[in-house]
Design an enzyme around this catalytic site. Structure first.
Site, PDB file in Angstrom:
ATOM      1  N   SER A   9       5.386  35.641  66.371  1.00 33.55           N
ATOM      2  CA  SER A   9       6.237  35.530  67.556  1.00 33.55           C
ATOM      3  C   SER A   9       5.559  34.697  68.623  1.00 33.55           C
ATOM      4  CB  SER A   9       6.508  36.927  68.118  1.00 33.55           C
ATOM      5  OG  SER A   9       5.283  37.515  68.515  1.00 33.55           O
ATOM      6  N   LYS A  44       8.687  41.741  73.232  1.00 26.48           N
ATOM      7  CA  LYS A  44       7.417  41.350  73.831  1.00 26.48           C
ATOM      8  C   LYS A  44       7.626  40.876  75.264  1.00 26.48           C
ATOM      9  CE  LYS A  44       3.658  38.343  72.412  1.00 26.48           C
ATOM     10  NZ  LYS A  44       3.391  37.341  71.381  1.00 26.48           N
ATOM     11  N   HIS A  89      -0.685  41.255  58.224  1.00 22.55           N
ATOM     12  CA  HIS A  89      -0.596  41.508  59.675  1.00 22.55           C
ATOM     13  C   HIS A  89      -1.990  41.783  60.220  1.00 22.55           C
ATOM     14  CE1 HIS A  89       0.949  42.939  63.536  1.00 22.55           C
ATOM     15  NE2 HIS A  89       2.151  42.515  63.166  1.00 22.55           N
ATOM     16  N   ASP A  92      -4.101  45.320  64.650  1.00 21.41           N
ATOM     17  CA  ASP A  92      -3.821  45.842  66.000  1.00 21.41           C
ATOM     18  C   ASP A  92      -2.586  46.734  66.029  1.00 21.41           C
ATOM     19  OD1 ASP A  92      -2.564  43.328  65.352  1.00 21.41           O
ATOM     20  OD2 ASP A  92      -1.673  43.391  67.361  1.00 21.41           O
ATOM     21  N   GLN A  98       3.673  49.287  68.398  1.00 26.98           N
ATOM     22  CA  GLN A  98       4.075  48.658  67.134  1.00 26.98           C
ATOM     23  C   GLN A  98       3.871  49.572  65.920  1.00 26.98           C
ATOM     24  OE1 GLN A  98       3.625  44.318  66.543  1.00 26.98           O
ATOM     25  NE2 GLN A  98       1.999  44.509  68.049  1.00 26.98           N
ATOM     26  N   ASP A 204      21.150  55.856 102.863  1.00 30.43           N
ATOM     27  CA  ASP A 204      21.578  54.577 102.275  1.00 30.43           C
ATOM     28  C   ASP A 204      22.731  53.992 103.089  1.00 30.43           C
ATOM     29  OD1 ASP A 204      22.143  52.496 100.535  1.00 30.43           O
ATOM     30  OD2 ASP A 204      23.082  53.775  99.004  1.00 30.43           O
TER      31      ASP A 204
END
Ligand code: SPV
Ligand code: MG
Length: 432
Positions: A9, A44, A89, A92, A98, A204
């Site tokens: 990526s 990401k 891969h 990590d 992940q 508000d």
């Protein structure tokens, strides 16, 4: 010759990538799955180099035999289609957000007898600095301002969560979870008038002035990169709004949403319980058009918020206003409702989309909270704003802690419900 698959990526190629490509190609014929911009932005961050360019770069790296498009961080589809003997891969992904993706890859590989090979992940100071620089670029006003428009091209719906200071900004920026085989995160921040006011102990009612709102935005901008949508309340006087638009645009805010009310503004969720006045279509159009003329770039968005359903003025009024506001230059419309059921929102979307396919529709599902993001997308909604959830979750947690200390005459019991000291000390790292 074995077939080897590696997903990438990255938009910044460094020696770590070259190393893993060479390690992977030593195992067999290497195919790289290049994640699309949408997939990268989703899991990401927004990619600084677009998909087509990334494909060109990766194709030309020695050891790469083929490049294929990968639409999702969930590998299942691409692995079942290609059935590579080996997936490579970096190690990590054993930890952190992940990890569930890795687990699923292992399961899919087991289905057809493939193997996972993991190489030690390369991380050093210069590589960390590259990612730091990328984030720094994304945080620059020129870059950040246009990122909402870019996201609108990439994904539906764009999801936005309320932030009212640095720490809530960091939560919106960094929180990621696995959902249905994908990594999901929020796309940007909503600087809500309700939450910005509440955080300051104020009602508000447009009492917190623009200088103070800008300080809140600045605090969030200092520590984040994602696009910011400002709740601009009524936008104030036309003569003031044009100056405010220029300021917001210059500092890198992506959009302001202004609502079609005048006089003393109250929060919409009071509905007709509070005396509130909708302005005329002409008044709102004048403000939108003046704001659009004031801005310098094409990036900044002025989104018109329609209060007709809140104020029980009916669907026809809402649709009439939506069309008029778009004609006056609005870059999007926000349709608001305080009903538990989403029916009136969906009816609005259906009718609005009959004559306008493209203008983004924004919703704030505080009351119609059972609707999922996918359902909103199916109804043609482009942006979903979770407008007040961080402050609403913080308040009961803080109050419970205060009560616990009072009830026990000490703070031992409260420790069970608060962040450990070690974690609060390192929550914000000193160096980035
Ligand atoms: C806010 O977050 O301040 C909003 C949305 O304006 S709502 O509270 O639903 O009116
Ligand atoms: Mg508001």
């Amino acid at each position: 010759m074995k077939s080897v698959f590696l997903s990438m990526s990255t938009d910044i190629i460094h020696n770590g990538h070259i190393k893993i490509i060479s390690q992977a190609s030593a195992l067999g014929e290497l195919t790289i799955g290049v994640l699309t911009d949408e997939a990268v932005a989703k899991y990401k961050r927004y990619p600084l180099v677009h998909y087509e360019e990334r494909v060109e770069i990766i194709k030309n790296i020695s050891g790469v035999a083929h490049v294929v498009r990968q639409d999702s961080i969930d590998y299942e589809a691409i692995l079942m289609e290609r059935k590579p003997d080996i997936v490579v891969h970096g190690d990590d992904w054993k930890m952190g957000y992940q990890a569930p993706i890795r687990q699923k890859v292992i399961e899919v590989l087991q289905r057809y007898g493939g193997t996972l090979v993991e190489f030690p992940y390369t991380m050093n100071e210069s590589i960390a600095a590259l990612e730091g620089n990328a984030r720094h670029i994304l945080a620059m006003p020129e870059r950040r301002r246009k990122s909402l428009r870019e996201l609108l091209q990439l994904k539906k719906p764009v999801t936005i969560l309320e932030a009212h200071n640095g720490i809530t900004g960091l939560i919106v920026e960094n929180t990621k979870v696995e959902r249905g085989g994908e990594i999901v995160q929020f796309d940007g921040m909503w600087v809500s008038s309700l939450c910005d006011s509440t955080a300051k102990g104020k009602p508000d009612i447009e009492l917190v002035d623009n200088t103070s709102r800008l300080n809140t935005i600045e605090e969030i901008m200092e520590v984040t990169t994602k696009p910011i949508i400002l709740d601009g309340d009524t936008g104030g006087l036309v003569e003031h709004f044009v100056f405010f638009v220029k300021t917001l645009e210059r500092i890198g805010v992506s959009a302001v949403i202004i609502e079609d009310k005048k006089g003393l503004k109250k929060n919409s969720l009071f509905g007709t319980e509070a005396a509130q006045t909708q302005c005329s279509i002409e008044e709102m159009c004048e403000k939108i058009s003046a704001g659009k003329h004031a801005q310098t770039t094409h990036d900044f968005m002025i989104i018109a918020r329609i209060e007709s359903l809140i104020l029980e003025k009916g669907m026809e009024d809402a649709l009439l206003r939506a069309k008029a506001y778009v004609q006056a230059g609005a870059d999007g419309v926000m349709i608001h409702s305080r009903k538990k059921s989403p029916d009136e929102i969906f009816e609005f979307c259906k009718k609005f989309r009959e004559t306008d396919e493209n203008t983004p529709i924004v919703v704030v599902p505080t009351t119609f909270n059972s609707v999922t993001e996918n359902e909103f997308a199916l109804h043609g909604i482009s942006i979903v704003i979770y407008a007040n959830h961080l402050i609403r979750s913080a308040f009961p947690a803080m109050e419970a802690t205060a009560k616990s200390i009072l009830q026990n005459g000490r703070c031992k019991e409260a420790d069970e419900q608060v962040l450990p000291i070690k974690e609060i000390l390192t929550l914000i790292p000193e160096a980035k």
